[in-house]
Design a protein around this motif. Structure first.
Motif, PDB file in Angstrom:
ATOM      1  N   MET A 159       0.824  -1.033   0.084  1.00 58.51           N
ATOM      2  CA  MET A 159       0.109   0.077  -0.171  1.00 58.51           C
ATOM      3  C   MET A 159       0.896   1.183  -0.139  1.00 58.51           C
ATOM      4  N   GLN A 160       0.630   2.305  -0.779  1.00 54.48           N
ATOM      5  CA  GLN A 160       1.315   3.358  -0.804  1.00 54.48           C
ATOM      6  C   GLN A 160       0.474   4.552  -0.744  1.00 54.48           C
ATOM      7  N   ALA A 161       0.924   5.732  -0.226  1.00 53.42           N
ATOM      8  CA  ALA A 161       0.410   6.847   0.073  1.00 53.42           C
ATOM      9  C   ALA A 161       1.449   7.910   0.209  1.00 53.42           C
ATOM     10  N   HIS A 162       1.358   8.910  -0.834  1.00 53.24           N
ATOM     11  CA  HIS A 162       2.188   9.890  -0.854  1.00 53.24           C
ATOM     12  C   HIS A 162       3.592   9.469  -1.153  1.00 53.24           C
ATOM     13  N   GLY A 163       3.980   8.528  -1.834  1.00 53.59           N
ATOM     14  CA  GLY A 163       5.187   7.796  -2.125  1.00 53.59           C
ATOM     15  C   GLY A 163       5.829   7.149  -0.923  1.00 53.59           C
ATOM     16  N   GLU A 164       5.062   7.067   0.205  1.00 56.29           N
ATOM     17  CA  GLU A 164       5.696   6.331   1.207  1.00 56.29           C
ATOM     18  C   GLU A 164       4.771   5.011   1.688  1.00 56.29           C
ATOM     19  N   LEU A 165       5.391   4.043   2.072  1.00 54.43           N
ATOM     20  CA  LEU A 165       4.625   2.755   2.452  1.00 54.43           C
ATOM     21  C   LEU A 165       3.773   3.023   3.770  1.00 54.43           C
ATOM     22  N   VAL A 166       2.667   2.414   3.943  1.00 52.50           N
ATOM     23  CA  VAL A 166       2.078   2.673   5.099  1.00 52.50           C
ATOM     24  C   VAL A 166       2.298   2.162   6.018  1.00 52.50           C
ATOM     25  N   LEU A 167       2.687   2.823   7.135  1.00 46.31           N
ATOM     26  CA  LEU A 167       3.206   2.313   8.420  1.00 46.31           C
ATOM     27  C   LEU A 167       2.241   1.515   9.366  1.00 46.31           C
ATOM     28  N   THR A 168       2.661   0.501   9.974  1.00 47.15           N
ATOM     29  CA  THR A 168       1.886  -0.213  10.762  1.00 47.15           C
ATOM     30  C   THR A 168       2.491   0.216  12.111  1.00 47.15           C
ATOM     31  N   ARG A 169       1.436   0.339  13.149  1.00 40.44           N
ATOM     32  CA  ARG A 169       1.729   0.572  14.480  1.00 40.44           C
ATOM     33  C   ARG A 169       0.919  -0.254  15.492  1.00 40.44           C
ATOM     34  N   LEU A 170       1.494  -0.624  16.456  1.00 39.69           N
ATOM     35  CA  LEU A 170       0.909  -1.118  17.479  1.00 39.69           C
ATOM     36  C   LEU A 170       0.899  -0.449  18.824  1.00 39.69           C
ATOM     37  N   ASN A 171      -0.372  -0.568  19.492  1.00 38.49           N
ATOM     38  CA  ASN A 171      -0.406   0.153  20.714  1.00 38.49           C
ATOM     39  C   ASN A 171      -0.091  -0.776  21.788  1.00 38.49           C
ATOM     40  N   ASP A 172       0.891  -0.233  22.836  1.00 34.12           N
ATOM     41  CA  ASP A 172       1.306  -0.765  23.954  1.00 34.12           C
ATOM     42  C   ASP A 172       0.061  -0.920  24.901  1.00 34.12           C
ATOM     43  N   ALA A 173      -0.503  -2.077  25.242  1.00 27.79           N
ATOM     44  CA  ALA A 173      -1.834  -2.412  25.892  1.00 27.79           C
ATOM     45  C   ALA A 173      -1.644  -1.737  27.450  1.00 27.79           C
ATOM     46  N   PHE A 218       0.796 -11.017  17.198  1.00 23.96           N
ATOM     47  CA  PHE A 218       0.151 -10.107  18.346  1.00 23.96           C
ATOM     48  C   PHE A 218      -0.951 -10.764  19.091  1.00 23.96           C
ATOM     49  N   LYS A 219      -0.860 -10.407  20.420  1.00 25.49           N
ATOM     50  CA  LYS A 219      -1.938 -10.893  21.319  1.00 25.49           C
ATOM     51  C   LYS A 219      -3.264  -9.890  21.369  1.00 25.49           C
ATOM     52  N   CYS A 220      -4.371 -10.343  20.850  1.00 28.47           N
ATOM     53  CA  CYS A 220      -5.441  -9.451  20.870  1.00 28.47           C
ATOM     54  C   CYS A 220      -6.001  -9.636  22.492  1.00 28.47           C
ATOM     55  N   ASP A 265      -3.023 -10.057  35.243  1.00 25.62           N
ATOM     56  CA  ASP A 265      -1.861  -9.486  36.059  1.00 25.62           C
ATOM     57  C   ASP A 265      -1.245  -8.474  35.279  1.00 25.62           C
ATOM     58  N   GLY A 266      -1.860  -7.636  34.159  1.00 30.49           N
ATOM     59  CA  GLY A 266      -1.127  -6.772  33.658  1.00 30.49           C
ATOM     60  C   GLY A 266      -0.728  -6.851  32.158  1.00 30.49           C
ATOM     61  N   ARG A 267      -0.647  -8.281  31.718  1.00 29.10           N
ATOM     62  CA  ARG A 267      -0.085  -8.692  30.356  1.00 29.10           C
ATOM     63  C   ARG A 267      -1.042  -7.774  29.369  1.00 29.10           C
ATOM     64  N   GLY A 268      -0.577  -8.161  28.209  1.00 36.58           N
ATOM     65  CA  GLY A 268      -1.607  -7.395  27.126  1.00 36.58           C
ATOM     66  C   GLY A 268      -2.877  -7.810  27.082  1.00 36.58           C
ATOM     67  N   LEU A 269      -4.039  -7.063  27.711  1.00 37.96           N
ATOM     68  CA  LEU A 269      -5.211  -7.338  27.626  1.00 37.96           C
ATOM     69  C   LEU A 269      -5.829  -6.924  26.258  1.00 37.96           C
ATOM     70  N   LEU A 270      -5.351  -5.728  25.889  1.00 39.83           N
ATOM     71  CA  LEU A 270      -5.718  -5.159  24.586  1.00 39.83           C
ATOM     72  C   LEU A 270      -4.689  -4.886  24.128  1.00 39.83           C
ATOM     73  N   LEU A 271      -4.494  -4.985  22.489  1.00 39.53           N
ATOM     74  CA  LEU A 271      -3.649  -4.402  21.839  1.00 39.53           C
ATOM     75  C   LEU A 271      -4.052  -3.949  20.485  1.00 39.53           C
ATOM     76  N   THR A 272      -4.058  -2.721  20.025  1.00 45.99           N
ATOM     77  CA  THR A 272      -5.049  -2.141  18.950  1.00 45.99           C
ATOM     78  C   THR A 272      -3.810  -2.158  17.999  1.00 45.99           C
ATOM     79  N   LEU A 273      -4.394  -2.413  16.499  1.00 50.84           N
ATOM     80  CA  LEU A 273      -3.609  -2.342  15.557  1.00 50.84           C
ATOM     81  C   LEU A 273      -4.190  -1.134  14.714  1.00 50.84           C
ATOM     82  N   GLY A 274      -3.084  -0.389  14.273  1.00 47.70           N
ATOM     83  CA  GLY A 274      -3.636   0.798  13.345  1.00 47.70           C
ATOM     84  C   GLY A 274      -2.862   1.067  12.130  1.00 47.70           C
ATOM     85  N   LEU A 275      -3.288   1.765  11.020  1.00 49.79           N
ATOM     86  CA  LEU A 275      -2.279   2.179   9.751  1.00 49.79           C
ATOM     87  C   LEU A 275      -2.525   3.485   9.890  1.00 49.79           C
TER      88      LEU A 275
END
Length: 83
Positions: free
Chosen positions: A1-15, A62-64, A70-80
């Motif tokens: 996927m390309q946007a403005h000549g750059e690849l779309v970046l994948t990011r993950l949120n720290d739960a 990644f774990k959803c 006990d504070g482990r990743g209960l939620l991890l969101t994915l974004g573009l």
């Protein structure tokens, strides 16, 4: 996927950076199913992991959800995002 000549970046949120108030319950309504899911609202304190040089041949695993409370990743969101 390309946007403005750059690849779309994948990011993950720290739960661990998601506060309970950031989590909003949302109804899932289908013809034959009624359920619930959760959305994450914006919070400037969220921490993100970026993968700007990820190649099409690479994948993220990644774990959803984890039932552990006990504070482990209960939620991890994915974004573009694009730059």
């Amino acid at each position: 996927m390309q946007a403005h000549g750059e690849l779309v970046l994948t990011r993950l949120n720290d739960a661990q950076s998601i506060a309970p108030i950031d989590i909003v319950a949302t109804d899932l309504v289908y013809r034959d199913y009624l359920g619930e899911s959760y959305l994450i609202t914006y919070n400037p304190t969220h921490q993100w992991f970026y993968f700007p040089q990820m190649q099409p041949s690479e994948a993220l695993l990644f774990k959803c959800f984890d039932s552990a409370k006990d504070g482990r990743g209960l939620l991890l969101t994915l974004g573009l995002m694009t730059q």
